[in-house]
Enzyme design. Structure first.
Site, PDB file in Angstrom:
ATOM      1  CB  SER A 163       5.353  -5.008   2.216  1.00  0.00           C
ATOM      2  OG  SER A 163       5.307  -5.609   3.486  1.00  0.00           O
ATOM      3  CE1 TYR A 174       9.170  -9.196  -0.372  1.00  0.00           C
ATOM      4  CE2 TYR A 174       8.710  -8.546   1.886  1.00  0.00           C
ATOM      5  CZ  TYR A 174       8.277  -8.777   0.599  1.00  0.00           C
ATOM      6  OH  TYR A 174       6.953  -8.567   0.276  1.00  0.00           O
ATOM      7  CE  LYS A 211       7.690  -6.163  -2.156  1.00  0.00           C
ATOM      8  NZ  LYS A 211       7.207  -6.327  -3.532  1.00  0.00           N
ATOM      9  CG  PHE A 213      -1.345  -3.782   6.931  1.00  0.00           C
ATOM     10  CD1 PHE A 213      -1.350  -2.748   5.986  1.00  0.00           C
ATOM     11  CD2 PHE A 213      -0.824  -3.513   8.181  1.00  0.00           C
ATOM     12  CE1 PHE A 213      -0.859  -1.475   6.295  1.00  0.00           C
ATOM     13  CE2 PHE A 213      -0.343  -2.244   8.505  1.00  0.00           C
ATOM     14  CZ  PHE A 213      -0.362  -1.237   7.557  1.00  0.00           C
ATOM     15  NE  ARG A 231       3.153  -9.281  11.987  1.00  0.00           N
ATOM     16  CZ  ARG A 231       3.830  -9.123  13.129  1.00  0.00           C
ATOM     17  NH1 ARG A 231       3.290  -8.486  14.150  1.00  0.00           N
ATOM     18  NH2 ARG A 231       5.064  -9.603  13.243  1.00  0.00           N
TER      19      ARG A 231
END
Ligand code: NAD
Ligand code: UD1
Length: 333
Positions: free
Chosen positions: A124, A149, A153, A177, A230
């Site tokens: 991620s 979380y 990753k 993304f 984003r």
């Protein structure tokens, strides 16, 4: 070529399963349905016209993993299975460390036991935190994770990297993304349980009347309209990157690890997404400006040039197309 797809009934995994079949691979799905529904497998079969081999169970179940690898002549794996709700990871970190890390470890053990070398891993862009420079390249430093979380990753990437140094493992981590949208058939898409955390499912549920209105989490950021930015990527474009990643690993010699951004290279603000959704679908969505959400980064979007170079992959679908597909999927629910 038989490819193990852990979490293949989930949002991204189901789209990848379709793309694998359409590219001539044979996916073998393992899923414990902790965050997905069995009917998605029937939908995949409807889209592709092919039946999908399913093992219902948990990746942390070593006996199950062993039986899959001994029965199915697995030649590569794509590992999606993980818990992914950031807020829940803060309130129940052990669940996240257990599921996300032990699932990976069990997959790696089974791969090693059966001499399977190629692994694509779901990472991620959260590993970058708020990058110092935009667009964010893969050389940007990893920032301290904002949540358990995010930390899983980072840890998983490290576990894979260490394993590749001491074995024949070849692996590529795709740093996603913001995946949005749904398959254009509207037969598969995201199935959020309860109140969605992510922006686009919240918008589609608000448009459908399931939510009263959207709250925009802050309009006082240092961005042109004040809302966060984003990189929203259509899930089908993202799914195709996984097929390219498998092909790429197949061409590599033994022992390899790298990571690559999977984004469009374009940044869009929250207000732009809401506006584009309304225009593209000719539907009004009520929204209000609220306070910032803790842990949110101000802006992040990908430098997508490495993926273009090493995978010969670029995104094709626009934000508008993604939001039309997201709405068409919502209407079927
Ligand atoms: P999802 O929850 O829709 O899919 C995950 C699937 O894995 C589900 O079907 C779930 O039932 C299954 N699963 C979970 N734990 C399992 C276990 N121990 N054994 C077997 N099955 C298990 O999530 P998604 O959005 O498709 O995400 C897939 C992967 O991509 C995850 O690793 C996630 O962290 C990562 N990712 C997702 C996003 C996103 O925005 N969706 C962004 C970055 C990274
Ligand atoms: C979130 C996670 C990230 C994870 C990603 C994909 C956080 C802090 N980050 O990313 O780790 O990889 O999901 O699952 O949770 N927004 C609103 N109103 C809403 C919902 C969202 O304004 O009701 C805004 C957010 O502030 C953000 C943008 O929309 O600016 C996108 O949010 P979201 O879809 O939750 O994704 P991320 O926060 O980027």
């Amino acid at each position: 070529m038989n490819i193990l797809v852990t979490g293949g009934a989930g949002y991204i995994g189901s789209h990848v399963t379709v793309e694998l079949i359409e590219s001539g691979y044979t996916p073998v799905v393992v899923d414990n349905f902790s965050n997905s529904e069995k009917f998605i497998l029937n939908r995949i079969e409807k889209i592709t016209g092919k039946s999908v081999k399913l093992y219902e169970g948990d990746c942390r179940d070593r006996k199950l993993m062993d039986s899959i690898f001994s029965n199915e002549a697995i030649q590569g794996a794509i590992h999606f299975a993980a818990s992914k709700a950031v807020g829940e990871s803060v309130s129940n970190p052990v669940l996240y460390y257990d599921n996300n890390i032990n699932s990976l470890i069990c997959v790696l053990e089974a791969m090693s036991n059966y001499d399977v070398q190629n692994l694509v891993f779901s990472s991620s862009c959260t590993v970058y935190g708020q990058p110092d420079f935009l667009p964010v390249t893969e050389t940007s430093p990893i920032k301290k994770a904002e949540s358990p979380y995010g930390n899983t990753k980072q840890i998983c990437e490290e576990i894979i990297q260490d394993t590749s140094k001491s074995s024949a493992l070849k692996s590529l981590a795709l740093r996603y993304f913001n995946p949005i949208g749904a398959h254009p058939s509207s037969l598969i898409g995201e199935l959020p349980i309860g109140i969605p955390n992510n922006l686009v499912p919240f918008i589609t549920q608000a448009a459908a009347g399931l939510r009263d209105k959207i709250t925009v989490f802050g309009d006082d950021y240092n961005t042109p309209d004040g809302s966060c930015i984003r990189d929203y990527i259509h899930v089908v474009d993202l799914a195709k990157a996984h097929v390219r990643a498998l092909d790429f690993l197949d061409r590599k010699g033994a022992s390899f690890f790298d990571f690559v951004n999977a984004g469009t290279g374009l940044g869009h603000s929250v207000l732009e997404v809401i506006e584009t959704f309304q225009l593209a679908n000719q539907i009004k969505v009520k929204y209000e400006i609220g306070s910032r959400r803790s842990g949110d980064v101000e802006k992040v979007y990908a430098d997508a040039s490495k993926a273009r170079k090493i995978l010969n992959w670029t995104t094709k679908k626009s934000l508008q197309e993604s939001l039309v597909d997201a709405w068409n999927w919502q209407k079927t629910l």
